[in-house]
Scaffold this motif. Structure first.
Motif, PDB file in Angstrom:
ATOM      1  N   PHE A  89       0.821  -1.213   0.000  1.00 55.51           N
ATOM      2  CA  PHE A  89       0.000   0.000   0.000  1.00 55.51           C
ATOM      3  C   PHE A  89       0.857   1.267   0.000  1.00 55.51           C
ATOM      4  O   PHE A  89       0.854   2.031   0.974  1.00 55.51           O
ATOM      5  CB  PHE A  89      -0.926   0.000   1.223  1.00 55.51           C
ATOM      6  CG  PHE A  89      -1.629  -1.313   1.448  1.00 55.51           C
ATOM      7  CD1 PHE A  89      -2.493  -1.831   0.504  1.00 55.51           C
ATOM      8  CD2 PHE A  89      -1.414  -2.035   2.615  1.00 55.51           C
ATOM      9  CE1 PHE A  89      -3.153  -3.039   0.699  1.00 55.51           C
ATOM     10  CE2 PHE A  89      -2.060  -3.239   2.834  1.00 55.51           C
ATOM     11  CZ  PHE A  89      -2.931  -3.751   1.873  1.00 55.51           C
ATOM     12  N   GLN A 160      -4.062  -9.585   2.191  1.00 55.09           N
ATOM     13  CA  GLN A 160      -3.803  -9.553   0.748  1.00 55.09           C
ATOM     14  C   GLN A 160      -2.748 -10.575   0.351  1.00 55.09           C
ATOM     15  O   GLN A 160      -2.905 -11.296  -0.648  1.00 55.09           O
ATOM     16  CB  GLN A 160      -3.363  -8.156   0.309  1.00 55.09           C
ATOM     17  CG  GLN A 160      -3.208  -8.051  -1.205  1.00 55.09           C
ATOM     18  CD  GLN A 160      -3.105  -6.629  -1.699  1.00 55.09           C
ATOM     19  OE1 GLN A 160      -2.172  -5.911  -1.337  1.00 55.09           O
ATOM     20  NE2 GLN A 160      -4.045  -6.213  -2.532  1.00 55.09           N
ATOM     21  N   ARG A 199      -8.402   0.038  -2.227  1.00 54.90           N
ATOM     22  CA  ARG A 199      -7.674  -1.205  -1.956  1.00 54.90           C
ATOM     23  C   ARG A 199      -8.627  -2.321  -1.504  1.00 54.90           C
ATOM     24  O   ARG A 199      -8.420  -3.495  -1.834  1.00 54.90           O
ATOM     25  CB  ARG A 199      -6.608  -0.964  -0.893  1.00 54.90           C
ATOM     26  CG  ARG A 199      -5.378  -0.249  -1.399  1.00 54.90           C
ATOM     27  CD  ARG A 199      -4.586  -1.071  -2.407  1.00 54.90           C
ATOM     28  NE  ARG A 199      -3.396  -0.358  -2.841  1.00 54.90           N
ATOM     29  CZ  ARG A 199      -2.511  -0.835  -3.723  1.00 54.90           C
ATOM     30  NH1 ARG A 199      -2.698  -2.018  -4.283  1.00 54.90           N
ATOM     31  NH2 ARG A 199      -1.461  -0.119  -4.069  1.00 54.90           N
ATOM     32  N   GLN A 202     -10.037  -3.880  -4.519  1.00 52.75           N
ATOM     33  CA  GLN A 202      -9.028  -4.738  -5.137  1.00 52.75           C
ATOM     34  C   GLN A 202      -8.940  -6.071  -4.400  1.00 52.75           C
ATOM     35  O   GLN A 202      -8.915  -7.146  -5.016  1.00 52.75           O
ATOM     36  CB  GLN A 202      -7.657  -4.051  -5.126  1.00 52.75           C
ATOM     37  CG  GLN A 202      -6.550  -4.893  -5.768  1.00 52.75           C
ATOM     38  CD  GLN A 202      -5.155  -4.392  -5.420  1.00 52.75           C
ATOM     39  OE1 GLN A 202      -4.915  -3.897  -4.323  1.00 52.75           O
ATOM     40  NE2 GLN A 202      -4.229  -4.529  -6.363  1.00 52.75           N
TER      41      GLN A 202
END
Length: 488
Positions: A89, A160, A199, A202
């Protein structure tokens, strides 16, 4: 790296700010990022120093010289690939990280460091604008299920990475929006929440499931911790349903100031004040919001959280804002040969300070005073160090007018109830006890339960949270499958 003689030819390129009068009227970000020509000049300044101390100064070990060089050469698409190789990030860190990499920059020994943070900011913003950042779903599923408790930067990074490794990941968040202290602790004028939302979308496309408004365990009665939970899940439920659990909550226990008058109406923790404003900006209705309009505000604590209280109070329209710091005023210029490449002690003036704030150093609060249960002021004394001890300066007592006091003295540990719900052993500071060693790293005392970020190391930087989330993900992947291709 960069232009061979660039560090001799070019000055450091700084990001700009919108004028104070203009930015105080809005909760939007006001930093003006580098345009392409300025970014190229900044990248050109990265010298071929042989040993890039910036890499080690950065907790996620960003490969900084490589993407500096790529920006200089105009290869922005590969620059974001290199940046993403170590940092999930960069739009978070490019905005709110204090940039220890710049303190470690070789140019910083006797000059101005490369503007590494501003280049990171420019790279990731361009990558989003160009559509280069896309979901990366796994090619195959492992069939293993992982629960991540907490959706701050550590939890998001772990989730993630684990999802990309093929595991089924569910993130549990007690508030009804994802982001942890990124969402509720950092004001929108420093970090707009659309960056988190982007994010999250995503990650959903990569297979991560988010369950918000779900409290794992139970908060202590009367807790001041931000909590919108409408559902409770027990530790036993998670341990039964998932193959591994990652505890990645924040260090949300605020440090208190137990002096006479602490219970007066008008004395609040910063983390009562800041989350309310963030909720209002997001469109939520907050009953009885703590406001600074027309008030004489005193912020106790000289760090970033205190600075955020200053900026928020000024946007409310405070009559005055004063910030107290217990420690002496640091030097305006650090002793670089003595501290480089480590983080130096020096006076740091934030954009919020520039918007209007009186700063007082070496001062201690002795008592809050009030009338009819409401705060009207406080009493202080100046302090100094003598023989390694802090002592009061005789005759320095003073009384200050105050309608609102915000306690921003840092955080002591995670909410203990979460760790107690799982039966996790704690260290001396009340954090989850877990080492970072490669073999069995991030494991707690409880089988298949891991801990990362502030939950494990205590209050720290967003960049440390991302590092720990990534490393913890690798440890969990190894635990579940016997090996891992995830970077450590």
């Amino acid at each position: 790296m960069g232009k061979v003689t660039g560090f001799l030819e070019y000055e450091r390129q700084e990001e700009g700010y919108a004028p104070v009068a203009e930015r105080l009227k809005t909760w939007k970000e006001f930093v003006i990022g580098l345009d392409e020509p300025k970014a190229k000049i900044q990248g050109a300044r990265c010298m071929d120093c042989g040993t890039p101390f910036c890499n080690n100064g950065c907790p996620v070990n960003n490969v900084i010289p490589d993407w500096n060089d790529l920006v200089y050469r105009g290869d922005w698409k590969n620059a974001i690939a290199v940046l993403h190789s170590t940092n999930n990030f960069p739009e978070f860190t490019g905005r709110i990280c204090p940039a220890p990499c710049e303190a470690a920059c070789t140019l910083n020994v006797n000059g101005d460091a490369v503007g590494i943070k501003s280049l990171e900011h420019a790279i990731v913003d361009r990558a989003w604008a160009e559509g280069w950042i896309q979901p990366q779903p796994p090619k195959a599923k492992t069939g293993k299920k992982v629960a991540v408790v907490g959706s701050g930067p550590a939890g998001l990074a772990a989730a993630q990475q684990l999802a990309r490794a093929g595991h089924e990941v569910t993130v549990f968040e007690k508030n009804h929006r994802v982001g942890g202290l990124l969402r509720y602790g950092i004001p929108d004028f420093k970090f707009e929440k659309s960056h988190i939302d982007r994010r999250v979308e995503q990650m959903k496309a990569e297979g991560v499931v988010f369950r918000t408004g779900v409290l794992v365990g139970a908060l202590p009665k009367g807790s001041k911790v931000t909590n919108d939970a409408k559902e409770t899940v027990s530790a036993e439920q998670l341990q039964a349903e998932f193959d591994a659990v990652v505890l990645a909550g924040g260090a949300e226990q605020s440090r208190d100031l137990p002096v006479p008058g602490r219970d007066l109406d008008g004395v609040h923790f910063a983390m009562e004040f800041l989350p309310q404003q963030n909720k209002v900006v997001a469109g939520d209705k907050v009953k009885g919001q703590i406001r600074a309009d027309g008030k004489h505000v005193i912020v106790i604590g000289g760090g970033d959280t205190g600075s955020d209280c200053v900026g928020t109070s000024n946007r409310h329209g405070a009559a005055s804002v004063t910030q107290f710091e217990l420690m002496p005023m640091p030097p305006e210029q650090e002793d670089r040969p003595m501290t480089w490449p480590y983080w130096p002690t020096k006076l740091r003036t934030s954009s919020s300070h520039e918007e209007g704030c009186v700063r007082e150093f070496a001062i201690a609060t002795k008592e809050f005073v009030g009338a009819k249960g409401k705060l009207t002021g406080l009493k202080t004394v100046n302090v100094q160090w003598q023989g390694g001890k802090m002592v009061e300066v005789p005759g320095s007592e003073r009384e200050w007018k105050a309608d609102l006091v915000l306690l921003a003295m840092g955080f002591t540990n995670p909410v203990a109830s979460v760790l107690e719900a799982f039966g996790v052993a704690k260290d001396a500071r009340g954090n989850a006890a877990a080492t970072t060693e490669a073999a069995g790293g991030y494991r707690t005392s409880v089988a298949k339960v891991f801990a990362a970020g502030d939950m494990r190391r205590g209050q720290s930087l967003v960049v440390w949270a991302i590092r720990e989330g990534r490393q913890c993900a690798r440890a969990v992947d190894e635990f579940l499958t016997g090996s891992s291709l995830l970077p450590r």
